[in-house]
Enzyme design. Structure first.
Site, PDB file in Angstrom:
ATOM      1  N   ARG A 194       0.799  -1.222   0.000  1.00  0.00           N
ATOM      2  CA  ARG A 194       0.000   0.000   0.000  1.00  0.00           C
ATOM      3  C   ARG A 194       0.837   1.281   0.000  1.00  0.00           C
ATOM      4  NH1 ARG A 194      -2.763  -4.021   1.718  1.00  0.00           N
ATOM      5  NH2 ARG A 194      -0.759  -4.502   2.646  1.00  0.00           N
ATOM      6  N   THR A 195       1.796   1.358   0.900  1.00  0.00           N
ATOM      7  CA  THR A 195       2.516   2.631   1.057  1.00  0.00           C
ATOM      8  C   THR A 195       3.259   2.975  -0.229  1.00  0.00           C
ATOM      9  OG1 THR A 195       2.751   2.085   3.383  1.00  0.00           O
ATOM     10  CG2 THR A 195       4.090   3.908   2.555  1.00  0.00           C
ATOM     11  N   LYS A 202      26.360  -3.700  -1.162  1.00  0.00           N
ATOM     12  CA  LYS A 202      27.841  -3.695  -1.242  1.00  0.00           C
ATOM     13  C   LYS A 202      28.452  -2.979  -0.056  1.00  0.00           C
ATOM     14  CE  LYS A 202      27.211  -2.793  -6.157  1.00  0.00           C
ATOM     15  NZ  LYS A 202      27.308  -1.647  -7.070  1.00  0.00           N
ATOM     16  N   ARG A 207      11.114   3.808   3.161  1.00  0.00           N
ATOM     17  CA  ARG A 207      10.780   2.846   4.228  1.00  0.00           C
ATOM     18  C   ARG A 207      12.042   2.065   4.550  1.00  0.00           C
ATOM     19  NH1 ARG A 207       5.727  -1.217   4.497  1.00  0.00           N
ATOM     20  NH2 ARG A 207       4.787   0.740   5.125  1.00  0.00           N
ATOM     21  N   HIS A 255       5.036   5.682  11.523  1.00  0.00           N
ATOM     22  CA  HIS A 255       4.510   5.542  10.153  1.00  0.00           C
ATOM     23  C   HIS A 255       3.593   6.750   9.934  1.00  0.00           C
ATOM     24  CE1 HIS A 255       3.304   3.892   6.439  1.00  0.00           C
ATOM     25  NE2 HIS A 255       2.947   2.675   6.797  1.00  0.00           N
TER      26      HIS A 255
HETATM   27  N1   CP Z   1      -0.276  -0.070   5.811  1.00  0.00           N
HETATM   28  C1   CP Z   1       0.916  -0.329   5.236  1.00  0.00           C
HETATM   29  O1   CP Z   1       1.927   0.269   5.581  1.00  0.00           O
HETATM   30  O2   CP Z   1       0.880  -1.299   4.283  1.00  0.00           O
HETATM   31  P1   CP Z   1       2.138  -1.769   3.424  1.00  0.00           P
HETATM   32  O3   CP Z   1       3.098  -2.436   4.388  1.00  0.00           O
HETATM   33  O4   CP Z   1       1.595  -2.709   2.397  1.00  0.00           O
HETATM   34  O5   CP Z   1       2.773  -0.549   2.838  1.00  0.00           O
END
Ligand code: CP
Length: 306
Positions: free
Chosen positions: A55-56, A84, A105, A133
């Protein structure tokens, strides 16, 4: 006057004021109502995912493209020069010299903050370990406002993995700016971290540790379910608590009519599929709202006025 998020790093919810959170939610609502295809024209965004995501990553990429921008990046840090031995600091210096913003991320807590110290452009935290998050929180706030009509004075239960679930840490901090009342439902080993409870105590925010989902369901406006973060957890411990605090449709019969079940997704077994057909299920719309919330955030970070 420039909007207050222009050229800012987006690392952690405590960095936001209530007014800034409302600005993103209002902008998301506007973009949902009146789509724009021009707000990121001539902007190039890097999407750097050192940890898996559906999703993110894809909602950020959708948001950039729908706003007329371009995106480069990777979905697997194992295919980059990190493999590396390149440091995150060096990688970010390079990537930020190519682009107008970096969405990242990373599995390590604090990685986004570190990246921001070496970046020439705004860094947007797409999740750092079990820490924060913030963009999930923005879409959660937007979803809550869409369904409840307000953010102030709501009663919200968080259930599942409150220890490693970074989304609950960020959302509890955000809702504390709006006078929320909380219930925490989790196995003891996955309880809300002390530092979050201490922050809530300092702000005079009321929270109750509850033993079961059934006891909180009739009391709440929002039930925020989470997955046990198996990847951050000892396997033997995981098996002991697997399947506890799972929600089924029959458990919702005493819920308020407008109560909504949210979940950042992915779900595993904590929400039975029969919940999907109830009027309380909102998690798929919530995920869709991620595009509007991320469009709003990118527009505000990359434009003086929106
Ligand atoms: N909600 C969320 O962060 O989903 P993903 O891990 O799929 O990005």
């Amino acid at each position: 006057m420039a909007n207050p998020l222009y050229r800012k790093h987006i690392i952690s919810i405590p960095d936001f004021s209530r007014e800034e959170l409302e600005l993103v939610v209002d902008t998301a609502a506007r973009l949902k109502q009146n789509p724009r295809g021009d707000l990121l024209q001539d902007k190039l965004v890097a999407s750097c995912f050192f940890e898996p995501s559906t999703r993110t990553r894809l909602s950020f990429e959708t948001a950039v493209q729908r706003l007329g921008g371009n995106i480069i990046g990777f979905a697997d840090g194992g295919n980059t020069s990190a493999k590396k031995g390149e440091t995150l600091a060096d990688s970010i210096k390079i990537i930020s010299s190519y682009t107008d913003a970096v969405v990242m991320r990373h599995p390590k807590e604090g990685a986004a903050r570190l990246a921001s110290e070496f970046s020439a452009v705004p860094v947007i935290n797409g999740g750092d370990g079990s820490n924060q998050h913030p963009t999930q929180t923005l879409l959660d706030l937007f979803s809550i406002r869409e369904t409840q009509g307000r953010l102030d004075g709501l009663t919200v239960a968080f259930a599942g993995d409150l220890k490693y679930g970074r989304t609950v840490h960020s959302l509890a901090q955000a809702l504390s700016l709006f006078g929320a009342r909380f219930y925490f439902v989790s196995p003891e080993v996955l309880a809300m971290p002390d530092y979050i409870c201490e922050e809530l105590d300092e702000k005079g925010i009321s929270y109750t540790v509850a033993a079961s989902l059934e006891e909180v369901i009739p009391e709440v406006d929002v039930l925020y379910m989470t997955r046990v973060q198996r990847e951050r957890f000892d396997e033997a411990e995981f098996r002991k608590i697997q399947g506890q605090y799972a929600l089924r449709a029959d458990m919702l019969k005493n819920a308020r009519p407008g109560m909504k079940v949210l979940h950042p997704l992915p779900r595993v077994d904590e929400i039975a599929v029969d919940v999907d057909a109830t009027p309380h299920a909102y998690y798929f719309e919530q995920a869709k709202n991620g595009v509007y919330a991320r469009q709003a955030l990118l527009s505000l970070v990359l434009n003086e006025t929106v």
